[in-house]
Write a protein that holds these residues in place. Structure first.
Motif, PDB file in Angstrom:
ATOM      1  N   GLU A  29       0.840  -1.190   0.000  1.00  0.00           N
ATOM      2  CA  GLU A  29       0.000   0.000   0.000  1.00  0.00           C
ATOM      3  C   GLU A  29       0.880   1.247   0.000  1.00  0.00           C
ATOM      4  N   LYS A  30       0.279   2.380  -0.337  1.00  0.00           N
ATOM      5  CA  LYS A  30       1.035   3.630  -0.332  1.00  0.00           C
ATOM      6  C   LYS A  30       1.584   3.943   1.057  1.00  0.00           C
ATOM      7  N   THR A  31       0.821   3.561   2.076  1.00  0.00           N
ATOM      8  CA  THR A  31       1.288   3.787   3.448  1.00  0.00           C
ATOM      9  C   THR A  31       2.541   2.983   3.735  1.00  0.00           C
ATOM     10  N   ASP A  32       2.598   1.764   3.225  1.00  0.00           N
ATOM     11  CA  ASP A  32       3.778   0.921   3.439  1.00  0.00           C
ATOM     12  C   ASP A  32       5.016   1.558   2.822  1.00  0.00           C
ATOM     13  N   LEU A  33       4.883   2.051   1.594  1.00  0.00           N
ATOM     14  CA  LEU A  33       6.026   2.673   0.925  1.00  0.00           C
ATOM     15  C   LEU A  33       6.439   3.956   1.625  1.00  0.00           C
ATOM     16  N   LEU A  34       5.464   4.705   2.146  1.00  0.00           N
ATOM     17  CA  LEU A  34       5.790   5.924   2.896  1.00  0.00           C
ATOM     18  C   LEU A  34       6.546   5.581   4.170  1.00  0.00           C
ATOM     19  N   LEU A  35       6.108   4.524   4.848  1.00  0.00           N
ATOM     20  CA  LEU A  35       6.799   4.096   6.067  1.00  0.00           C
ATOM     21  C   LEU A  35       8.238   3.680   5.767  1.00  0.00           C
ATOM     22  N   LEU A  36       8.440   3.036   4.620  1.00  0.00           N
ATOM     23  CA  LEU A  36       9.791   2.609   4.261  1.00  0.00           C
ATOM     24  C   LEU A  36      10.696   3.820   4.033  1.00  0.00           C
ATOM     25  N   LYS A  37      10.143   4.880   3.469  1.00  0.00           N
ATOM     26  CA  LYS A  37      10.921   6.104   3.291  1.00  0.00           C
ATOM     27  C   LYS A  37      11.245   6.727   4.657  1.00  0.00           C
ATOM     28  N   VAL A  38      10.283   6.665   5.573  1.00  0.00           N
ATOM     29  CA  VAL A  38      10.537   7.150   6.929  1.00  0.00           C
ATOM     30  C   VAL A  38      11.657   6.345   7.580  1.00  0.00           C
ATOM     31  N   ALA A  39      11.659   5.023   7.367  1.00  0.00           N
ATOM     32  CA  ALA A  39      12.729   4.182   7.897  1.00  0.00           C
ATOM     33  C   ALA A  39      14.069   4.575   7.297  1.00  0.00           C
ATOM     34  N   GLY A  40      14.089   4.927   6.008  1.00  0.00           N
ATOM     35  CA  GLY A  40      15.324   5.375   5.378  1.00  0.00           C
ATOM     36  C   GLY A  40      15.841   6.664   5.978  1.00  0.00           C
ATOM     37  N   VAL A  41      14.935   7.607   6.233  1.00  0.00           N
ATOM     38  CA  VAL A  41      15.336   8.869   6.876  1.00  0.00           C
ATOM     39  C   VAL A  41      15.834   8.592   8.287  1.00  0.00           C
ATOM     40  N   ALA A  42      15.171   7.671   8.993  1.00  0.00           N
ATOM     41  CA  ALA A  42      15.608   7.319  10.345  1.00  0.00           C
ATOM     42  C   ALA A  42      17.001   6.708  10.327  1.00  0.00           C
ATOM     43  N   ALA A  43      17.273   5.839   9.346  1.00  0.00           N
ATOM     44  CA  ALA A  43      18.615   5.259   9.221  1.00  0.00           C
ATOM     45  C   ALA A  43      19.654   6.351   8.964  1.00  0.00           C
ATOM     46  N   LEU A  44      19.285   7.353   8.191  1.00  0.00           N
ATOM     47  CA  LEU A  44      20.190   8.481   7.938  1.00  0.00           C
ATOM     48  C   LEU A  44      20.507   9.220   9.229  1.00  0.00           C
TER      49      LEU A  44
END
Length: 284
Positions: free
Chosen positions: A98-113
């Motif tokens: 879902e779009k929410t899942d992909l948005l969460l994955l981007k949030v995880a990427g920012v968190a890793a940064l």
């Protein structure tokens, strides 16, 4: 007759093939081997050898060479999570995203940064004779005094790059911990609730039940998700009982090993998603 010229390439075409499976495998291998790589490099250079390594994975930010490996690996993971998972409509193997899942994955990427660039507190080693990554703060007007070698130049040695920008060091660890918690929570959610969905028509039988390979992959995903959330609970317990369990906890480097378990579980789940073994592929 003149040879036919190749058809014009679209602006977004690449001169090589790039699949999401390869992105998954790259992410998985980095996460799986990062803890062992940090510990091995640290041991090679004698980082906190008296305590068999540092207290946590995040503390390797301060270690020689290992700090570069830590930051570099997390930056690659951050870019892969935040940038490469952009699906133009429904794509096989990602049909239930879902779009929410992909948005969460981007949030995880920012968190890793943020985890990579915002250090934790302390050095992670109680031994006083250890040398960690330091930054020299030069006073104002150093260029003028440097012209006259007879004038002494005083500098300040700090162990935090952010201190050179005047950022309060007391705030940074909380940002680091918060970003790490967000990252692992999203990755655990993916293992338990996203990857376990039927993402491909090949994953289902005619009656709608999962094929054998999908059943096995889901077992791996759920085990990895359980490991991630168990490790998070253990780390929270360690923080809440720091006063009573501090010496025993730090002496055994339990934070490092629980973080390693969560990171390696994340890596293995992404490797399974990337079908790093042919036996994990669904039948055609």
């Amino acid at each position: 007759m003149k040879p036919l010229s190749p058809p014009p390439r679209r602006a977004d075409d690449l001169p090589f093939s790039l699949s999401l499976k390869s992105v998954n495998r790259t992410t998985g291998y980095i996460a799986l081997f990062l803890p062992l790589g940090l510990w091995t490099v640290g041991a090679f250079f004698g980082v906190c050898s008296a305590e068999n390594g540092l207290n946590s994975i995040s503390h390797y930010y301060f270690a020689r060479i290992a700090g570069d490996l830590f930051v570099g690996a997390l930056l690659v993971i951050a870019v892969l999570l935040a940038v490469f998972y952009r699906l133009p409509g429904k794509v096989d193997e990602y049909l239930a995203h879902e779009k929410t899942d992909l948005l969460l994955l981007k949030v995880a990427g920012v968190a890793a940064l943020l985890v990579a660039l915002i250090p934790t507190s302390g050095t992670g080693c109680e031994a006083a004779d250890q040398i960690f990554r330091g930054y020299v703060l030069a006073p104002e007007g150093i260029n003028d005094r440097a012209r006259d070698v007879s004038l002494p130049i005083e500098t300040t040695l700090v162990f935090d790059l952010w201190a050179s920008f005047g950022v309060a060091p007391k705030v940074l660890p909380y940002l680091h911990y918060g970003a790490a918690a967000v990252m692992f929570a999203i990755l655990g959610y993916y293992c338990l609730f996203v990857f376990t969905r039927a993402q491909s028509r090949k994953s289902l039988k005619d009656d709608g039940s999962p094929v054998v390979t999908k059943t096995w992959r889901n077992r791996f995903y759920r085990i990895c998700g359980a490991i991630i959330f168990t490790a998070m609970a253990a780390l929270l317990f360690g923080m809440l009982t720091r006063d009573s369990l501090g010496p025993a906890w730090s002496g055994s480097n339990l934070t490092f090993w629980f973080e390693a378990a969560a990171l390696m579980a994340f890596g293995f789940a992404w490797l399974v998603k990337g079908r790093f073994l042919w036996v994990l592929e669904d039948p055609s």
